[in-house]
Design an enzyme around this catalytic site. Structure first.
Site, mmCIF file in Angstrom:
data_model
loop_
_atom_site.group_PDB
_atom_site.id
_atom_site.type_symbol
_atom_site.label_atom_id
_atom_site.label_comp_id
_atom_site.label_asym_id
_atom_site.label_seq_id
_atom_site.Cartn_x
_atom_site.Cartn_y
_atom_site.Cartn_z
ATOM 1 N N LYS A 121 43.776 42.076 39.139
ATOM 2 C CA LYS A 121 42.449 42.680 39.317
ATOM 3 C C LYS A 121 42.370 44.000 38.554
ATOM 4 O O LYS A 121 41.384 44.297 37.877
ATOM 5 C CB LYS A 121 42.163 42.902 40.810
ATOM 6 C CG LYS A 121 41.917 41.593 41.552
ATOM 7 C CD LYS A 121 41.914 41.758 43.056
ATOM 8 C CE LYS A 121 41.785 40.376 43.724
ATOM 9 N NZ LYS A 121 41.859 40.411 45.169
ATOM 10 N N ASP A 156 33.858 43.047 47.779
ATOM 11 C CA ASP A 156 34.285 41.737 48.287
ATOM 12 C C ASP A 156 33.146 41.032 49.024
ATOM 13 O O ASP A 156 33.243 39.843 49.330
ATOM 14 C CB ASP A 156 35.473 41.913 49.256
ATOM 15 C CG ASP A 156 36.811 41.706 48.556
ATOM 16 O OD1 ASP A 156 36.839 40.965 47.556
ATOM 17 O OD2 ASP A 156 37.809 42.285 49.020
ATOM 18 N N GLN A 180 43.141 44.804 49.655
ATOM 19 C CA GLN A 180 43.742 43.486 49.477
ATOM 20 C C GLN A 180 44.165 42.884 50.830
ATOM 21 O O GLN A 180 44.835 43.539 51.622
ATOM 22 C CB GLN A 180 44.958 43.587 48.541
ATOM 23 C CG GLN A 180 45.608 42.260 48.225
ATOM 24 C CD GLN A 180 44.692 41.316 47.443
ATOM 25 O OE1 GLN A 180 43.956 41.734 46.549
ATOM 26 N NE2 GLN A 180 44.711 40.033 47.784
#
Ligand code: NDP
Length: 292
Positions: A56, A123, A100
């Site tokens: 990422k 997200d 994460q």
């Protein structure tokens, strides 16, 4: 006459998105705007999570984003992690915050995800963004994997309005937002799950079939209508170490009109959509729309 199933190339599609995003970042910087910033928070030393975060960050840097990485020890408490999230919420140079998952068991994951400011929630997990997606308002930041699936369908020119879509799986991360996105494109959507009766018959209704289950090759020829488009979100490792999807690729050849392979289908789109969400958040926070 036998049909050839077209391979939907997620790697190529993701590269197109990344190229678009890089051009957009360059255009914003040329206008004197600061570079978009993505903060990644990694708690603990899970090797798979470390690889995901590294990819990422690499993707962000390649698109010209500023990548801020905060590695924290496994011993981090919920309060300590909440303090980090609050600091990032208040940091004007940070447009997107990614914590994460999975977090170590002792951390209250729900509290942490709720603490991420909705306008930096790249997200798309915050209830404000879930509500916006459900309501169909444009301000939503949408979970990356279903957003990537939709982009693949749109890029493939699949007609969604009026189409019958079946999403197998009802997780908050994939199945439910996928269904909301397809509904937003005027598909007639069915969500199937582990209690669905006659799954194969339900799936055979679909012009667009999205599999997000997490069971190796569970959907086969019996589940696919002739000419359907199949999007396989599943990532499963077989006993001999091979990565396979939820769909039996060989079995649907000649039945589906197009399908995403695993690997190389939906997977590459997920990071591309994270970067897109960061640009969307940056644009909204600075009051700019796409300039390229
Ligand atoms: P979850 O485990 O959260 O959800 C799985 C869903 O599948 C549930 O809704 C479950 O139903 C349903 N299900 C389980 N068994 C059956 C069955 N026999 N018949 C019908 N439905 C069933 O998984 P996720 O949504 O997080 O992920 C799904 C897959 O996608 C996984 O393989 C995951 O690795 C992959 N994935 C891939 C990503 C990518 O970037 N490509 C990103 C995210 C996920 P119920 O609710 O009734 O239990």
């Amino acid at each position: 006459m036998t049909r050839t199933t077209r391979v939907i190339d997620g790697k190529a599609a993701a590269q197109r998105v990344r190229d678009e995003l890089k051009r957009e970042v360059d255009a914003r910087v040329a206008r004197g705007l600061r570079r978009p910033g993505l903060a990644t928070v990694l708690v603990g030393d899970d090797p798979a999570s470390a690889v995901y975060v590294r990819n990422k960050r690499k993707g962000a840097e390649e698109c010209g984003l500023v990548s801020v990485h905060i590695p924290l020890p496994t011993s981090t408490t919920t309060d300590e992690l909440l303090a980090v999230v609050r600091r990032l919420n208040a940091d004007d140079a940070v447009d997107g915050i990614l914590v994460q998952l999975p977090l170590p068991r002792h951390i209250d994951e729900h509290a942490v995800l709720m603490a991420v400011a909705a306008d930096k929630d790249v997200d798309g997990f915050h209830p404000d963004n879930v509500a916006r997606l459900t309501m169909g308002v444009p301000e939503a930041l949408v979970p990356c994997t279903p957003l990537g699936c939709l982009r693949l369908l749109v890029d493939e020119g699949v007609a969604l309005s009026g189409a019958r879509a079946v999403v197998v799986g009802r997780s908050n991360i994939v199945g439910k937002p996928m269904a909301a996105l397809l509904l937003g494109k005027n598909a007639t959507v069915t969500i199937a799950h582990s209690r669905t009766r006659e799954l194969a018959a339900v799936c055979r209704e679909a012009d667009v079939l999205v599999a997000a289950v997490g069971r190796a090759m569970m959907l086969g020829r019996d589940h696919v209508k002739d000419g359907a488009v199949v999007i396989d979100v599943g990532i499963n490792r077989t006993a001999d170490g091979k990565l396979v999807g939820d769909v039996d690729w060989d079995a649907i050849q000649g039945v589906a009109s197009a399908a995403t392979p695993v690997p190389g289908g939906v997977g590459p789109m997920t990071i591309a959509m994270l970067l897109q969400n960061t640009l969307t958040a940056h644009g909204r926070r600075l009051g700019v729309t796409m300039t390229t």
